[in-house]
Scaffold this active site. Structure first.
Site, PDB file in Angstrom:
ATOM      1  N   ARG A  38       0.426  -1.028   0.076  1.00 57.14           N
ATOM      2  CA  ARG A  38       0.273  -0.383   0.191  1.00 57.14           C
ATOM      3  C   ARG A  38       0.211   1.306   0.113  1.00 57.14           C
ATOM      4  NH1 ARG A  38      -2.557  -3.431   3.569  1.00 57.14           N
ATOM      5  NH2 ARG A  38      -4.360  -3.967   3.379  1.00 57.14           N
ATOM      6  N   HIS A 125       0.822 -14.134   8.775  1.00 55.13           N
ATOM      7  CA  HIS A 125       0.159 -14.195   7.657  1.00 55.13           C
ATOM      8  C   HIS A 125       0.798 -15.657   7.399  1.00 55.13           C
ATOM      9  CE1 HIS A 125      -1.382 -10.128   8.007  1.00 55.13           C
ATOM     10  NE2 HIS A 125      -1.796 -11.118   8.651  1.00 55.13           N
ATOM     11  N   CYS A 133      -1.055 -27.446   0.685  1.00 58.81           N
ATOM     12  CA  CYS A 133      -2.612 -28.141   0.216  1.00 58.81           C
ATOM     13  C   CYS A 133      -3.899 -27.327   0.146  1.00 58.81           C
ATOM     14  CB  CYS A 133      -1.882 -29.866  -0.092  1.00 58.81           C
ATOM     15  SG  CYS A 133      -3.757 -30.359  -1.592  1.00 58.81           S
ATOM     16  N   THR A 199       4.288  -0.560   8.409  1.00 60.29           N
ATOM     17  CA  THR A 199       2.918  -1.295   9.015  1.00 60.29           C
ATOM     18  C   THR A 199       2.596  -0.446   8.601  1.00 60.29           C
ATOM     19  OG1 THR A 199       1.397  -2.834   9.893  1.00 60.29           O
ATOM     20  CG2 THR A 199       2.570  -1.930  11.011  1.00 60.29           C
TER      21      THR A 199
HETATM   22  P1  NAD Z   1       1.716  -2.032   3.325  1.00 59.42           P
HETATM   23  O1  NAD Z   1       1.780  -2.016   2.648  1.00 59.42           O
HETATM   24  O2  NAD Z   1       0.169  -1.635   3.924  1.00 59.42           O
HETATM   25  O3  NAD Z   1       1.957  -1.071   4.418  1.00 59.42           O
HETATM   26  C1  NAD Z   1       3.693  -0.540   4.277  1.00 59.42           C
HETATM   27  C2  NAD Z   1       3.985   0.914   4.960  1.00 59.42           C
HETATM   28  O4  NAD Z   1       5.538   0.329   4.980  1.00 59.42           O
HETATM   29  C3  NAD Z   1       3.299   1.816   4.606  1.00 59.42           C
HETATM   30  O5  NAD Z   1       2.551   2.979   4.735  1.00 59.42           O
HETATM   31  C4  NAD Z   1       4.735   2.640   3.999  1.00 59.42           C
HETATM   32  O6  NAD Z   1       4.632   3.897   3.987  1.00 59.42           O
HETATM   33  C5  NAD Z   1       5.923   2.102   5.162  1.00 59.42           C
HETATM   34  N1  NAD Z   1       7.199   2.030   4.354  1.00 59.42           N
HETATM   35  C6  NAD Z   1       7.629   2.107   3.093  1.00 59.42           C
HETATM   36  N2  NAD Z   1       8.667   1.048   2.880  1.00 59.42           N
HETATM   37  C7  NAD Z   1       9.113   1.896   4.453  1.00 59.42           C
HETATM   38  C8  NAD Z   1      10.506   2.283   4.949  1.00 59.42           C
HETATM   39  N3  NAD Z   1      11.824   2.238   3.447  1.00 59.42           N
HETATM   40  N4  NAD Z   1      10.847   3.795   5.717  1.00 59.42           N
HETATM   41  C9  NAD Z   1       9.898   3.707   6.522  1.00 59.42           C
HETATM   42  N5  NAD Z   1       8.237   3.099   5.992  1.00 59.42           N
HETATM   43  C10 NAD Z   1       8.277   2.164   5.329  1.00 59.42           C
HETATM   44  O7  NAD Z   1       2.055  -3.432   4.800  1.00 59.42           O
HETATM   45  P2  NAD Z   1       1.676  -4.418   5.891  1.00 59.42           P
HETATM   46  O8  NAD Z   1       0.821  -3.176   6.776  1.00 59.42           O
HETATM   47  O9  NAD Z   1       2.744  -5.036   6.810  1.00 59.42           O
HETATM   48  O10 NAD Z   1      -0.104  -5.101   4.959  1.00 59.42           O
HETATM   49  C11 NAD Z   1       0.234  -5.909   3.770  1.00 59.42           C
HETATM   50  C12 NAD Z   1       0.206  -7.227   4.177  1.00 59.42           C
HETATM   51  O11 NAD Z   1       1.148  -8.074   3.142  1.00 59.42           O
HETATM   52  C13 NAD Z   1       0.699  -8.238   5.004  1.00 59.42           C
HETATM   53  O12 NAD Z   1      -0.333  -8.988   5.490  1.00 59.42           O
HETATM   54  C14 NAD Z   1       1.896  -8.663   4.895  1.00 59.42           C
HETATM   55  O13 NAD Z   1       1.646 -10.044   4.953  1.00 59.42           O
HETATM   56  C15 NAD Z   1       1.474  -8.922   4.147  1.00 59.42           C
HETATM   57  N6  NAD Z   1       3.347  -8.301   2.255  1.00 59.42           N
HETATM   58  C16 NAD Z   1       4.151  -8.940   2.906  1.00 59.42           C
HETATM   59  C17 NAD Z   1       5.869  -7.914   2.175  1.00 59.42           C
HETATM   60  C18 NAD Z   1       6.651  -9.044   2.784  1.00 59.42           C
HETATM   61  O14 NAD Z   1       6.638 -10.056   3.810  1.00 59.42           O
HETATM   62  N7  NAD Z   1       7.416  -8.301   2.583  1.00 59.42           N
HETATM   63  C19 NAD Z   1       5.773  -7.784   1.707  1.00 59.42           C
HETATM   64  C20 NAD Z   1       3.639  -6.743   0.925  1.00 59.42           C
HETATM   65  C21 NAD Z   1       2.983  -7.781   1.162  1.00 59.42           C
END
Ligand code: NAD
Length: 255
Positions: A38, A125, A133, A199
């Protein structure tokens, strides 16, 4: 100057804490080359259709969605990613005996790669490093399945029962594992300092860990580039890149 004194204050809180709980999201891994969902460069921000790949109903009913999901698993940047200074700051907290639990929404396994103990990490998650499976429930390593993809299969079925395979992650619309969520919530309730890192705090029920910890008396520090719905509850909020600010906040390298 105000930021300097805010950093100092958090370092003092870290020094005085004994049950720190970290709650991490995709933002801690962007500096390792794994995009979030996001954020401004997020996977869904750039391609709203990609959200379907993370939705269990589309995945189970549409072979084209599964083929696309498998391709994105093969190409996933996590296979070549290495942990960054943000991940390492949390390893340092654990080595100093301060980290009670590390609740992560991430599926990339980078906390364990960085050196956090698998017993400390609570993956709410699931993990993309395993496959599951959807019919018989068998789990296994993801790598052999990715090799089947590379040999030409586009939607590899379970070798035992022929069912639909999926990464062992929790998709939207899929039930969470109650024991895992319970463990995470209990950890949050017993925290003396909750650090939420990278997050957007929009995904429930885990976002509920924030008011829970705060209500039980924990200090709350939010580190995220964008505003979250819980900033008003926080004792301190930092918007700087995680890989730069987190080591400073944790007092990495101090005793
Ligand atoms: P999200 O994408 O909703 O939010 C991530 C937040 O991190 C954003 O608000 C962004 O502005 C901030 N951000 C990004 N890079 C940054 C940095 N370097 N410094 C400071 N802030 C930074 O992520 P979420 O809340 O984890 O929810 C998304 C869902 O997606 C989760 O359920 C997760 O399982 C999954 N997901 C996981 C991964 C992974 O494992 N790396 C990647 C993408 C999505």
């Amino acid at each position: 100057m105000i930021q300097d004194s805010a950093i100092e204050a958090v370092r003092d809180w870290v020094a005085g804490a004994s049950r720190i709980v970290a709650l991490t999201g995709a933002g801690i891994s962007t500096a390792s080359g794994i995009p979030d969902f996001r954020g401004p460069q997020g996977v869904w921000t750039r391609d709203p259709e990609a959200e379907k790949l993370s939705n269990i109903h589309y995945y189970m009913s549409d072979p084209a969605v599964r083929r696309r999901a498998w391709k994105s698993r093969v190409d996933h940047p996590a296979w070549h990613a290495t942990p960054n200074a943000g991940h390492r700051a949390l390893v340092d907290l654990e080595r100093r005996g301060k980290l009670h639990a590390l609740i992560t929404q991430n599926i990339d396994g980078l906390h364990q790669r960085a050196g956090n103990s698998p017993d400390t990490v609570i993956e709410v998650h699931g993990t993309m490093r395993e496959v599951m499976c959807m019919a018989c429930g068998r789990r296994g390593d993801m790598q052999p399945v990715l090799r089947r993809l590379q040999s030409g299969e586009e939607d590899p079925p379970c070798e035992h029962c022929g069912g639909i395979l999926k990464s062992a992650t929790i998709s939207f619309g899929q039930a969470l594992v109650p024991e895992v969520i319970e463990r995470a919530m209990q950890a949050a309730e017993h925290a003396d300092l909750l650090l939420t890192i990278g997050t957007s705090l929009q995904v429930y029920p885990i976002a509920g860990a924030v008011p829970l910890a705060k209500g039980a008396g924990a200090r709350l520090v939010i580190v995220n580039a964008e505003a979250t719905p819980f900033d008003h509850l926080a004792d301190a909020v930092f918007r700087q890149p995680i890989q730069e600010i987190l080591p400073a906040l944790c007092g990495a390298g101090t005793v």
